[in-house]
Design an enzyme around this catalytic site. Structure first.
Site, PDB file in Angstrom:
ATOM      1  N   CYS A 189       0.818  -1.219   0.000  1.00 31.31           N
ATOM      2  CA  CYS A 189       0.000   0.000   0.000  1.00 31.31           C
ATOM      3  C   CYS A 189       0.853   1.270   0.000  1.00 31.31           C
ATOM      4  O   CYS A 189       1.708   1.455   0.865  1.00 31.31           O
ATOM      5  CB  CYS A 189      -0.878  -0.030   1.251  1.00 31.31           C
ATOM      6  SG  CYS A 189      -1.685   1.541   1.592  1.00 31.31           S
ATOM      7  N   ARG A 197     -14.361   1.771   6.507  1.00 34.49           N
ATOM      8  CA  ARG A 197     -13.391   0.878   5.877  1.00 34.49           C
ATOM      9  C   ARG A 197     -12.284   0.557   6.864  1.00 34.49           C
ATOM     10  O   ARG A 197     -12.021   1.306   7.814  1.00 34.49           O
ATOM     11  CB  ARG A 197     -12.805   1.540   4.632  1.00 34.49           C
ATOM     12  CG  ARG A 197     -13.849   1.899   3.595  1.00 34.49           C
ATOM     13  CD  ARG A 197     -13.315   1.767   2.185  1.00 34.49           C
ATOM     14  NE  ARG A 197     -13.309   0.378   1.749  1.00 34.49           N
ATOM     15  CZ  ARG A 197     -14.315  -0.206   1.083  1.00 34.49           C
ATOM     16  NH1 ARG A 197     -15.391   0.459   0.760  1.00 34.49           N
ATOM     17  NH2 ARG A 197     -14.244  -1.477   0.745  1.00 34.49           N
ATOM     18  N   THR A 252      -8.501   0.083   6.946  1.00 29.14           N
ATOM     19  CA  THR A 252      -7.395   0.416   6.053  1.00 29.14           C
ATOM     20  C   THR A 252      -6.036   0.358   6.755  1.00 29.14           C
ATOM     21  O   THR A 252      -5.956   0.416   7.986  1.00 29.14           O
ATOM     22  CB  THR A 252      -7.601   1.842   5.487  1.00 29.14           C
ATOM     23  OG1 THR A 252      -7.738   2.755   6.568  1.00 29.14           O
ATOM     24  CG2 THR A 252      -8.826   1.936   4.599  1.00 29.14           C
ATOM     25  N   VAL A 253      -5.014   0.260   5.941  1.00 27.74           N
ATOM     26  CA  VAL A 253      -3.639   0.431   6.406  1.00 27.74           C
ATOM     27  C   VAL A 253      -3.142   1.757   5.851  1.00 27.74           C
ATOM     28  O   VAL A 253      -3.570   2.147   4.755  1.00 27.74           O
ATOM     29  CB  VAL A 253      -2.718  -0.710   5.928  1.00 27.74           C
ATOM     30  CG1 VAL A 253      -2.939  -1.969   6.728  1.00 27.74           C
ATOM     31  CG2 VAL A 253      -2.870  -0.971   4.435  1.00 27.74           C
ATOM     32  N   TYR A 301      -5.502   5.306  -8.685  1.00 25.11           N
ATOM     33  CA  TYR A 301      -6.660   4.511  -8.235  1.00 25.11           C
ATOM     34  C   TYR A 301      -7.927   4.940  -8.966  1.00 25.11           C
ATOM     35  O   TYR A 301      -8.751   4.106  -9.346  1.00 25.11           O
ATOM     36  CB  TYR A 301      -6.863   4.656  -6.716  1.00 25.11           C
ATOM     37  CG  TYR A 301      -5.883   3.835  -5.907  1.00 25.11           C
ATOM     38  CD1 TYR A 301      -6.212   2.541  -5.485  1.00 25.11           C
ATOM     39  CD2 TYR A 301      -4.632   4.337  -5.572  1.00 25.11           C
ATOM     40  CE1 TYR A 301      -5.316   1.786  -4.745  1.00 25.11           C
ATOM     41  CE2 TYR A 301      -3.721   3.580  -4.845  1.00 25.11           C
ATOM     42  CZ  TYR A 301      -4.069   2.314  -4.429  1.00 25.11           C
ATOM     43  OH  TYR A 301      -3.183   1.553  -3.702  1.00 25.11           O
TER      44      TYR A 301
HETATM   45  N1  LIG Z   1      -6.621   7.914   3.904  1.00 22.82           N
HETATM   46  C1  LIG Z   1      -5.971   6.706   4.118  1.00 22.82           C
HETATM   47  C2  LIG Z   1      -6.142   5.739   2.965  1.00 22.82           C
HETATM   48  C3  LIG Z   1      -5.513   4.427   3.240  1.00 22.82           C
HETATM   49  C4  LIG Z   1      -6.028   3.352   2.273  1.00 22.82           C
HETATM   50  O1  LIG Z   1      -7.011   3.553   1.549  1.00 22.82           O
HETATM   51  N2  LIG Z   1      -5.347   2.172   2.263  1.00 22.82           N
HETATM   52  C5  LIG Z   1      -5.784   1.095   1.405  1.00 22.82           C
HETATM   53  C6  LIG Z   1      -4.644   0.214   0.969  1.00 22.82           C
HETATM   54  S1  LIG Z   1      -3.600   0.947  -0.234  1.00 22.82           S
HETATM   55  C7  LIG Z   1      -6.698   0.180   2.173  1.00 22.82           C
HETATM   56  O2  LIG Z   1      -6.374  -0.230   3.273  1.00 22.82           O
HETATM   57  N3  LIG Z   1      -7.841  -0.162   1.575  1.00 22.82           N
HETATM   58  C8  LIG Z   1      -8.789  -1.040   2.137  1.00 22.82           C
HETATM   59  C9  LIG Z   1     -10.193  -0.598   1.876  1.00 22.82           C
HETATM   60  O3  LIG Z   1     -10.379   0.481   1.287  1.00 22.82           O
HETATM   61  O4  LIG Z   1     -11.091  -1.318   2.251  1.00 22.82           O
HETATM   62  C10 LIG Z   1      -4.508   6.992   4.395  1.00 22.82           C
HETATM   63  O5  LIG Z   1      -3.865   7.722   3.628  1.00 22.82           O
HETATM   64  O6  LIG Z   1      -4.029   6.490   5.401  1.00 22.82           O
END
Ligand SMILES: N[C@@H](CCC(=O)N[C@@H](CS)C(=O)NCC(=O)O)C(=O)O
Length: 312
Positions: free
Chosen positions: A57, A118, A120-121, A183
């Site tokens: 990520c 969501r 997220t990482v 994306y």
């Molecule tokens: N705003 C967040 C976005 C993080 C993000 O979208 N990470 C993605 C991986 S690249 C994720 O975990 N996606 C899982 C999902 O959207 O369910 C940040 O910058 O920390």
């Protein structure tokens, strides 16, 4: 892939129907701050915080780079999720060390048992108060940059006060057009949404290419946060975004200034160790079954990242 609704996991893909085929990224749900102040709720302490990341990520990658550059590796430990993000969302290939959970969404409900949103990482966990401090990478980056200096003795500053307005300007341009732009291009579900995102992406890369012909880094002669935020998208571009996300007008290798700049950043001590192309390729090509139903992972391309960057 999915989300939590009142603490219950639902396996759903991003909704692009309600936005005319466009991909819209949800805002992060946990937004607290670690602060080096006597009355702060979350103080900088060695061993107190735990960072959950994916090596695939780009948002998580920023925080890993900052952790390395700021000498935080011995103070903030890390758990890496498995690159495959399927019906359970992010999972651990071995039970994670704090609770023995096997899925990242369990960390979220451990923090807030009726959490909706969501999962997220990156996710930054506080062992002392048993909660998530932040799942917003841009804010984690700032905490790592400035709040642990007394602990580490490292006062390198990637967001110096006198350059903030310039850095903010670049961040505001690069986030929608490039970081999230790839994306928006790859997740678009209508031709129009795809082409709009594609055009903005390559117009933005052209602008960066032009800028780097006159300026060493995005903001003058010093590497700043803005460069690291751009870097994590650039390093994935030729390996994944060109093919998987159909960002194929040009490769980064075709932009001579950007290519040299990206290689220079890759060669900064500590950075290449944070780049893992096996996880990067596996995650995108294997997890996005709507885009790549065969889940076959390409073998190439050959990337020449260790050769001299030629930038003096
Ligand atoms: N705003 C967040 C976005 C993080 C993000 O979208 N990470 C993605 C991986 S690249 C994720 O975990 N996606 C899982 C999902 O959207 O369910 C940040 O910058 O920390």
């Amino acid at each position: 892939m999915g989300k939590l609704v009142e603490g219950v996991w639902h396996d759903v893909w991003y909704d692009t129907k309600s936005s005319g085929g466009k991909f819209v990224r949800e805002d992060a749900g946990f937004r607290d701050w670690i602060e080096n102040k006597p009355d702060a709720a979350f103080q900088p302490e060695s061993g107190r915080y735990h960072l959950y990341v994916s090596l695939a990520c780009p948002w998580a990658h920023r925080t890993l780079i900052m952790r390395e550059l700021k000498g935080l590796a011995g103070h903030i430990d890390v758990t890496v999720v498995s690159p495959d993000m399927l019906e359970n969302g992010w999972e651990f290939s071995q039970p994670e060390p704090l609770f023995g959970f096997t899925k990242l969404h369990e960390i979220y409900t451990q923090a807030k048992n009726d959490y909706s949103g969501r999962v997220t990482v990156p996710t930054l966990w506080d062992k002392k108060t048993n909660t998530i401090i932040s799942n917003e990478s841009s804010e984690i980056l700032r905490m790592f940059n400035s709040e642990f200096n007394d602990l580490t003795g490292n006062s390198d500053d990637y967001y110096p006060a006198d350059l903030r307005s310039e850095i903010d300007k670049w961040n505001e341009f690069i986030y929608p057009n490039i970081n999230n732009g790839v994306y928006k291009t790859g997740f678009a579900t209508t031709q129009q949404a795809y082409e709009d995102a594609f055009d903005s992406l390559f117009a933005a890369l052209d602008k960066v290419e032009q800028h780097l012909s006159q300026s060493k880094y995005l903001v003058g002669e010093k590497i700043t946060e803005a460069d690291w935020r751009l870097f994590t998208t650039l390093i994935r571009f030729d390996a994944v975004y060109v093919g998987h996300f159909k960002c194929n007008l040009k490769r980064i290798a075709d932009y001579s200034n950007i290519q040299g700049y990206m290689k220079e950043l890759y060669q900064v001590p500590g950075v290449k160790e944070t780049v893992n192309f096996d996880h990067i390729k596996r995650h995108y090509y294997f997890s996005h079954k709507g885009i790549n139903p065969t889940q076959v992972i390409p073998k190439g391309p050959e990337l020449d990242l260790d050769s001299p960057h030629g930038r003096g």
